[in-house]
Design a protein around this motif. Sequence first.
Motif, PDB file in Angstrom:
ATOM      1  N   LYS A   1       0.845  -1.190   0.000  1.00  0.00           N
ATOM      2  CA  LYS A   1       0.000   0.000   0.000  1.00  0.00           C
ATOM      3  C   LYS A   1       0.879   1.237   0.000  1.00  0.00           C
ATOM      4  N   ARG A   2       0.589   2.179  -0.894  1.00  0.00           N
ATOM      5  CA  ARG A   2       1.362   3.412  -1.009  1.00  0.00           C
ATOM      6  C   ARG A   2       0.460   4.466  -1.628  1.00  0.00           C
ATOM      7  N   PRO A   3       0.850   5.734  -1.612  1.00  0.00           N
ATOM      8  CA  PRO A   3       0.004   6.772  -2.208  1.00  0.00           C
ATOM      9  C   PRO A   3      -0.352   6.438  -3.656  1.00  0.00           C
ATOM     10  N   GLY A   4      -1.652   6.512  -3.958  1.00  0.00           N
ATOM     11  CA  GLY A   4      -2.110   6.199  -5.305  1.00  0.00           C
ATOM     12  C   GLY A   4      -2.479   4.743  -5.498  1.00  0.00           C
ATOM     13  N   TYR A   5      -2.166   3.902  -4.531  1.00  0.00           N
ATOM     14  CA  TYR A   5      -2.485   2.474  -4.603  1.00  0.00           C
ATOM     15  C   TYR A   5      -3.138   2.087  -3.272  1.00  0.00           C
ATOM     16  N   ASP A   6      -4.465   2.180  -3.218  1.00  0.00           N
ATOM     17  CA  ASP A   6      -5.132   1.959  -1.934  1.00  0.00           C
ATOM     18  C   ASP A   6      -6.373   1.068  -2.039  1.00  0.00           C
ATOM     19  N   VAL A   7      -6.527   0.354  -3.153  1.00  0.00           N
ATOM     20  CA  VAL A   7      -7.660  -0.567  -3.317  1.00  0.00           C
ATOM     21  C   VAL A   7      -7.170  -1.981  -3.044  1.00  0.00           C
ATOM     22  N   PRO A   8      -7.570  -2.593  -1.932  1.00  0.00           N
ATOM     23  CA  PRO A   8      -7.021  -3.905  -1.568  1.00  0.00           C
ATOM     24  C   PRO A   8      -7.452  -5.019  -2.502  1.00  0.00           C
ATOM     25  N   VAL A   9      -6.507  -5.895  -2.805  1.00  0.00           N
ATOM     26  CA  VAL A   9      -6.761  -7.122  -3.564  1.00  0.00           C
ATOM     27  C   VAL A   9      -6.595  -8.262  -2.562  1.00  0.00           C
ATOM     28  N   TYR A  10      -7.697  -8.954  -2.255  1.00  0.00           N
ATOM     29  CA  TYR A  10      -7.673  -9.954  -1.188  1.00  0.00           C
ATOM     30  C   TYR A  10      -7.518 -11.380  -1.709  1.00  0.00           C
ATOM     31  N   ARG A  11      -6.801 -12.199  -0.930  1.00  0.00           N
ATOM     32  CA  ARG A  11      -6.818 -13.630  -1.152  1.00  0.00           C
ATOM     33  C   ARG A  11      -8.075 -14.202  -0.487  1.00  0.00           C
ATOM     34  N   ARG A  12      -8.341 -15.468  -0.703  1.00  0.00           N
ATOM     35  CA  ARG A  12      -9.524 -16.096  -0.125  1.00  0.00           C
ATOM     36  C   ARG A  12      -9.444 -16.120   1.401  1.00  0.00           C
ATOM     37  N   PRO A  13     -10.471 -15.636   2.099  1.00  0.00           N
ATOM     38  CA  PRO A  13     -10.470 -15.677   3.564  1.00  0.00           C
ATOM     39  C   PRO A  13     -10.697 -17.100   4.066  1.00  0.00           C
ATOM     40  N   ALA A  14     -10.066 -17.439   5.188  1.00  0.00           N
ATOM     41  CA  ALA A  14     -10.186 -18.790   5.732  1.00  0.00           C
ATOM     42  C   ALA A  14     -11.592 -19.092   6.229  1.00  0.00           C
ATOM     43  N   ASP A  15     -12.373 -18.056   6.551  1.00  0.00           N
ATOM     44  CA  ASP A  15     -13.712 -18.303   7.095  1.00  0.00           C
ATOM     45  C   ASP A  15     -14.793 -18.387   6.019  1.00  0.00           C
ATOM     46  N   LEU A  16     -14.376 -18.336   4.743  1.00  0.00           N
ATOM     47  CA  LEU A  16     -15.329 -18.527   3.644  1.00  0.00           C
ATOM     48  C   LEU A  16     -15.443 -20.026   3.391  1.00  0.00           C
ATOM     49  N   VAL A  17     -16.619 -20.571   3.627  1.00  0.00           N
ATOM     50  CA  VAL A  17     -16.819 -22.021   3.620  1.00  0.00           C
ATOM     51  C   VAL A  17     -17.710 -22.441   2.458  1.00  0.00           C
ATOM     52  N   ASP A  18     -17.308 -23.487   1.735  1.00  0.00           N
ATOM     53  CA  ASP A  18     -18.139 -24.105   0.700  1.00  0.00           C
ATOM     54  C   ASP A  18     -18.838 -25.317   1.301  1.00  0.00           C
ATOM     55  N   ILE A  19     -20.131 -25.444   1.059  1.00  0.00           N
ATOM     56  CA  ILE A  19     -20.878 -26.599   1.541  1.00  0.00           C
ATOM     57  C   ILE A  19     -21.531 -27.322   0.373  1.00  0.00           C
ATOM     58  N   ASP A  20     -21.240 -28.608   0.257  1.00  0.00           N
ATOM     59  CA  ASP A  20     -21.859 -29.461  -0.755  1.00  0.00           C
ATOM     60  C   ASP A  20     -23.160 -30.002  -0.163  1.00  0.00           C
ATOM     61  N   LEU A  21     -24.290 -29.485  -0.632  1.00  0.00           N
ATOM     62  CA  LEU A  21     -25.581 -29.882  -0.073  1.00  0.00           C
ATOM     63  C   LEU A  21     -25.935 -31.325  -0.416  1.00  0.00           C
ATOM     64  N   GLY A  22     -25.267 -31.873  -1.430  1.00  0.00           N
ATOM     65  CA  GLY A  22     -25.552 -33.238  -1.840  1.00  0.00           C
ATOM     66  C   GLY A  22     -25.230 -34.272  -0.786  1.00  0.00           C
ATOM     67  N   VAL A  23     -24.327 -33.942   0.154  1.00  0.00           N
ATOM     68  CA  VAL A  23     -23.995 -34.910   1.201  1.00  0.00           C
ATOM     69  C   VAL A  23     -25.096 -34.983   2.251  1.00  0.00           C
ATOM     70  N   PHE A  24     -26.026 -34.034   2.229  1.00  0.00           N
ATOM     71  CA  PHE A  24     -27.130 -34.029   3.189  1.00  0.00           C
ATOM     72  C   PHE A  24     -28.402 -34.652   2.612  1.00  0.00           C
ATOM     73  N   SER A  25     -28.550 -34.524   1.298  1.00  0.00           N
ATOM     74  CA  SER A  25     -29.758 -35.046   0.659  1.00  0.00           C
ATOM     75  C   SER A  25     -29.495 -35.339  -0.806  1.00  0.00           C
ATOM     76  N   GLY A  26     -29.977 -36.500  -1.260  1.00  0.00           N
ATOM     77  CA  GLY A  26     -29.815 -36.847  -2.668  1.00  0.00           C
ATOM     78  C   GLY A  26     -30.526 -35.876  -3.585  1.00  0.00           C
ATOM     79  N   ASP A  27     -31.608 -35.265  -3.090  1.00  0.00           N
ATOM     80  CA  ASP A  27     -32.351 -34.297  -3.891  1.00  0.00           C
ATOM     81  C   ASP A  27     -31.541 -33.035  -4.172  1.00  0.00           C
ATOM     82  N   LEU A  28     -30.497 -32.822  -3.377  1.00  0.00           N
ATOM     83  CA  LEU A  28     -29.684 -31.613  -3.518  1.00  0.00           C
ATOM     84  C   LEU A  28     -28.324 -31.899  -4.172  1.00  0.00           C
ATOM     85  N   LYS A  29     -28.187 -33.066  -4.771  1.00  0.00           N
ATOM     86  CA  LYS A  29     -26.928 -33.443  -5.401  1.00  0.00           C
ATOM     87  C   LYS A  29     -26.524 -32.402  -6.447  1.00  0.00           C
TER      88      LYS A  29
END
Length: 236
Positions: A92-120
Amino acid sequence: GPEFNELGVSAEKATAALRAFRLSCPSLLRRTDASGLTQNAEWTESCGAAKDWTDRDATNFFSRYFGTVQIGAGTAFVTGYYEPEIAASRDKRPGYDVPVYRRPADLVDIDLGVFSGDLKGKKIRGRVDGSNFVPYYDRASIERGTLAGRGLEIAWAADAAEFFFLQVQGSGRLRLPDGGIMRIGYDTQNGRDYVGIGKLLLDRGELKSGQASMQGILDYLRADPVRGAAVMNENP
């Protein structure tokens, strides 16, 4: 199909393909091929061999571990891919202040198919809040600094509107102050629905037909940065 050696692939291109294949192997070994054409275990032998295979002998690697198949008449439709290049800095420096983020650790993907075949085949993204699973932070919240101070910044862009278009495109190149290039690639998104701001501005009459090009939208966003930020946040 014909033998690999008859396809006319140069040694240079075969080497580049072998390097790309190595990078793809972890995904090939764990993902589910929705087409059903391959099974994970079928990649084990070639991925194992690729680890120590000499790059300059890549042609023989593909000749040994891959087969060719001709589809239909053998004709193909080729598409292009646009990769934007924008000004940015690793720090970060003058003129460059828009953050480019890596994936946060608390962003979770859930596969609903493991809970119900209807949601495969259906998945959702979000985060855990106490004992509840809730939607992940939207763009407006992230822009207000929800992710700041967590060490997620991999770079800082110079222009918020240009970076917005790079995000929509999915990957791009960052042109650094010293002239170097840093390439960034799509990892994931926050699970929110996509809203095309060009159509949004057309529907509101704020842009006329023919003005909703990339350059036209950029001009609109830059003309009033506060208004522009609000419009970009409507794509959550």
